[in-house]
Design a protein around this motif. Structure first.
Motif, PDB file in Angstrom:
ATOM      1  N   ILE A  16      -4.364  19.369 -70.273  1.00  0.00           N
ATOM      2  CA  ILE A  16      -2.986  19.626 -70.596  1.00  0.00           C
ATOM      3  C   ILE A  16      -3.154  20.914 -71.569  1.00  0.00           C
ATOM      4  O   ILE A  16      -2.334  22.043 -71.534  1.00  0.00           O
ATOM      5  CB  ILE A  16      -2.646  18.556 -71.719  1.00  0.00           C
ATOM      6  N   GLU A  17      -4.018  21.350 -72.276  1.00  0.00           N
ATOM      7  CA  GLU A  17      -4.196  22.511 -73.236  1.00  0.00           C
ATOM      8  C   GLU A  17      -4.255  23.797 -72.252  1.00  0.00           C
ATOM      9  O   GLU A  17      -3.503  24.845 -72.317  1.00  0.00           O
ATOM     10  CB  GLU A  17      -5.519  22.616 -74.066  1.00  0.00           C
ATOM     11  N   VAL A  20      -0.739  24.117 -70.441  1.00  0.00           N
ATOM     12  CA  VAL A  20       0.207  24.607 -71.502  1.00  0.00           C
ATOM     13  C   VAL A  20      -0.027  26.096 -71.840  1.00  0.00           C
ATOM     14  O   VAL A  20       0.748  27.098 -71.670  1.00  0.00           O
ATOM     15  CB  VAL A  20       0.189  23.966 -72.887  1.00  0.00           C
ATOM     16  N   GLU A  21      -1.196  26.487 -71.814  1.00  0.00           N
ATOM     17  CA  GLU A  21      -1.541  28.037 -72.080  1.00  0.00           C
ATOM     18  C   GLU A  21      -1.179  28.869 -70.894  1.00  0.00           C
ATOM     19  O   GLU A  21      -0.719  29.978 -70.779  1.00  0.00           O
ATOM     20  CB  GLU A  21      -3.243  28.284 -72.187  1.00  0.00           C
ATOM     21  N   ARG A  42       5.844  24.967 -76.936  1.00  0.00           N
ATOM     22  CA  ARG A  42       4.574  24.890 -76.542  1.00  0.00           C
ATOM     23  C   ARG A  42       4.586  23.279 -77.090  1.00  0.00           C
ATOM     24  O   ARG A  42       3.655  22.402 -76.251  1.00  0.00           O
ATOM     25  CB  ARG A  42       3.606  25.633 -77.563  1.00  0.00           C
TER      26      ARG A  42
ATOM     27  N   MET B   1     -12.208  24.992 -78.869  1.00  0.00           N
ATOM     28  CA  MET B   1     -11.605  24.305 -79.942  1.00  0.00           C
ATOM     29  C   MET B   1     -12.852  23.437 -80.275  1.00  0.00           C
ATOM     30  O   MET B   1     -13.395  23.079 -79.547  1.00  0.00           O
ATOM     31  CB  MET B   1     -10.477  23.543 -79.668  1.00  0.00           C
ATOM     32  N   GLN B  19      -6.681  23.580 -81.266  1.00  0.00           N
ATOM     33  CA  GLN B  19      -5.627  22.893 -81.471  1.00  0.00           C
ATOM     34  C   GLN B  19      -6.161  21.674 -81.646  1.00  0.00           C
ATOM     35  O   GLN B  19      -7.134  21.126 -81.726  1.00  0.00           O
ATOM     36  CB  GLN B  19      -4.849  22.754 -79.980  1.00  0.00           C
ATOM     37  N   ILE B  21      -4.545  18.202 -80.557  1.00  0.00           N
ATOM     38  CA  ILE B  21      -3.689  17.710 -79.630  1.00  0.00           C
ATOM     39  C   ILE B  21      -4.299  16.393 -78.903  1.00  0.00           C
ATOM     40  O   ILE B  21      -5.182  15.884 -79.127  1.00  0.00           O
ATOM     41  CB  ILE B  21      -3.286  18.560 -78.682  1.00  0.00           C
ATOM     42  N   VAL B  22      -3.462  16.044 -77.838  1.00  0.00           N
ATOM     43  CA  VAL B  22      -3.925  14.587 -77.190  1.00  0.00           C
ATOM     44  C   VAL B  22      -5.396  14.847 -76.623  1.00  0.00           C
ATOM     45  O   VAL B  22      -6.152  13.738 -76.388  1.00  0.00           O
ATOM     46  CB  VAL B  22      -2.975  14.332 -76.205  1.00  0.00           C
ATOM     47  N   TYR B  52      -2.013  24.912 -82.899  1.00  0.00           N
ATOM     48  CA  TYR B  52      -0.592  23.873 -83.093  1.00  0.00           C
ATOM     49  C   TYR B  52      -1.127  22.539 -82.904  1.00  0.00           C
ATOM     50  O   TYR B  52      -2.522  22.301 -82.803  1.00  0.00           O
ATOM     51  CB  TYR B  52       0.377  24.008 -81.934  1.00  0.00           C
TER      52      TYR B  52
END
Lengths: 140, 110
Positions: A16-17, A20-21, A42, B1, B19, B21-22, B52
């Motif tokens: 996902i990361e 998205v980037e 985002r 990260m 981040q 995140i999930v 974020y």
């Protein structure tokens, strides 16, 4: 639409990361609403992808998620489609109500709806389209 | 990260780089629960290097806060930038956490 992008992602939340980037770089020409892109879009896209992978596709590694992005001078639109049976987005309770505040889940749809100017699910509930407009009214 | 864990007096400080995140929330959860099981009770999660957070990241903070409180400990948050603070305000989670402007302020009196 000026610029279109289509991605087929594996059903893997670790992708996902990077996805998205990649989409964010595709939208890099939208400098007029950079902050709204950086936060609203985002986070909205991250939520749509994680919903699709975890709930829509049920974490099934054999399934995939399709991402279609359209960028124009006035808006960015992204459609995220999973291969699941779909769900009723109206069934998700408001996570900001006092009884729900201490629950660990249930904020994804809320954030999408709050951060994007338009959120539309198809009838089946396995595809969501998010729109962020240059002159939109969504938060931030 | 990555999550950098350090100790300042008797407070465990977790710096979130990148981040939350999930895709990485379980890593943070495991690191904090490991320290909680070892007997640590005071935690600060520092977001000064964080880009974020998504709903899964917010959810893991809620879950950890509950588990730490059950052990009579405390979890504080520090250094939220404007975007992150907006997310906490939208979800009303700013009412659930002690949020300090800086890491140092979070450590004060904990």
């Amino acid at each position: 639409m000026d610029k279109a992008l289509v991605l087929e992602l594996p059903n893997d939340i670790s992708s996902i990361e990077h996805a998205v980037e990649y989409v964010m770089r595709h939208c890099s020409s939208c400098t007029d609403y950079a902050r709204r892109l950086n936060l609203n879009f985002r986070v909205g896209l991250t939520e749509a992808l994680s919903n699709a992978m975890l709930y829509g596709n049920g974490s099934d590694p054999e399934k995939r998620v399709r991402v279609e992005v359209d960028v124009s001078v006035e808006e960015v639109a992204v459609r995220v489609t999973d291969q699941g049976v779909g769900f009723d987005p109206a069934s998700i309770p408001d996570p900001t109500l006092p009884d729900n505040l201490t629950k660990s889940g249930g904020r994804g749809i809320f954030l999408m709806k709050t951060l994007m100017d338009e959120v539309q699910f198809n009838d089946r509930g396995n595809s969501v389209t998010l729109v962020l407009r240059l002159k939109g009214e969504a938060t931030v | 990260m990555a999550f950098q864990v350090s100790k300042s007096n008797d407070v465990m400080v977790i710096d979130v780089e990148g981040q939350l995140i999930v895709g990485n929330r379980q890593e943070l959860k495991q690191k904090v629960l490991y320290e909680l099981e070892k007997g640590e009770r005071k935690f600060v999660v520092n977001f000064s290097e964080t880009g974020y957070i998504d709903s899964s990241g917010l959810g893991v903070l809620v879950s950890l806060s509950k588990k730490i409180r059950e052990q009579e400990g405390e979890l504080r948050l520090a250094s939220l930038n404007e975007d992150l603070r907006t997310l906490f305000e939208l979800t009303k989670l700013d009412t659930l956490f002690t949020i300090a402007d800086t890491r140092e302020q979070a450590l004060e009196g904990l």
